[in-house]
Design an enzyme around this catalytic site. Structure first.
Site, PDB file in Angstrom:
ATOM      1  N   SER A 134       0.713  -1.350  -0.086  1.00  0.00           N
ATOM      2  CA  SER A 134      -0.126  -0.121   0.162  1.00  0.00           C
ATOM      3  C   SER A 134       0.902   1.203   0.126  1.00  0.00           C
ATOM      4  O   SER A 134       1.891   1.244   0.443  1.00  0.00           O
ATOM      5  CB  SER A 134      -0.864   0.099   1.194  1.00  0.00           C
ATOM      6  N   TYR A 147      -2.215   0.578  10.888  1.00  0.00           N
ATOM      7  CA  TYR A 147      -2.366   0.201   9.446  1.00  0.00           C
ATOM      8  C   TYR A 147      -1.206   0.516   8.823  1.00  0.00           C
ATOM      9  O   TYR A 147      -0.343  -0.319   8.057  1.00  0.00           O
ATOM     10  CB  TYR A 147      -3.606   0.598   8.567  1.00  0.00           C
TER      11      TYR A 147
END
Length: 230
Positions: A134, A147
């Site tokens: 990501s 995250y």
């Protein structure tokens, strides 16, 4: 790669980016083993070249059992795509240990022990490990600290196994997309996701990178939203 016997394992392969990768590989003639907590929910589970395995990547014994099943049916692998992951906001003021454990067990430990289970099956001189990471592995975002931390950890792991597996000529790629319209963002409205990428877009570039000739590797692919960081 021999187009008649290419075999891939896709974790998180029943939803979102993972499902799109699985579908595009099937369309291109691969045999695809889909690993997911509910793998039978994958839209193309009935495809003649699709095999499904109900596996939670947090369960090392289930991963080992799936690897044994794949070895028995396929022998060797040409691609291992690590796509299983979760994400949600975790403001520092309210973050909990349970959230930490869930995010790191899934996003980091899940990748580590999946790679460990399937690495012996990877075809030397040809195979690819592709890690769906990501933009959160490149920079931090307010309220998404856990995250982002898990994706930074995933990037460190990916870089390390890239060097570790080079003697076997196994290539390792990190895909780092910006915001994608996946179930992680189901809490947002359609208007809020108007500039998000579609999972099929990320999957298309991922599959292209997987299918490069064996003398080349895309080590890091950062694919951002056209409007910039979201």
């Amino acid at each position: 790669m021999n187009r008649h016997d290419r075999v891939a394992v896709v974790t998180g392969g029943s939803l979102g980016i993972g499902a799109e990768i699985s579908t595009q590989l099937l369309d291109d003639g691969w045999t695809v083993h889909v690993l997911a907590r509910n793998a039978g929910a994958y839209a193309n589970a009935g495809h003649r070249s699709c095999r499904t395995h109900d596996v939670d990547v947090r369960d090392s014994r289930a991963l080992k059992a799936a690897a044994d099943d794949v070895a028995a049916s396929a022998g060797q692998l040409d691609a291992l795509i690590l796509c299983a992951g979760i994400g949600y906001p975790t403001p520092l003021s309210s973050v909990t240990r349970d959230q930490y454990d869930e995010l790191f067990e899934t996003n980091v430990a899940g990748a580590v022990f999946t790679a460990q289970a399937f690495a012996p099956l990877l075809r030397d001189g040809q195979a690819v490990i592709t890690v769906i990471s990501s933009i959160a592995g490149r920079r931090g975002f307010a309220d998404w600290s856990l995250y982002c931390a898990s994706k930074h950890g995933l990037e460190g792991f990916t870089a390390s196994i890239r060097d570790e597996l080079r003697p076997r000529r196994i290539r390792v790629t990190s895909i780092q997309p910006g915001s994608v319209d996946t179930p992680s963002y189901d809490h947002l409205s359609a208007e809020e996701k108007a500039e998000f990428m579609e999972p099929a877009t990320v999957a298309a570039l991922t599959v292209q990178a997987i299918q490069l000739p064996p003398e080349a590797v895309v080590e890091v692919l950062f694919l951002n939203n056209a409007v910039g960081d979201l």
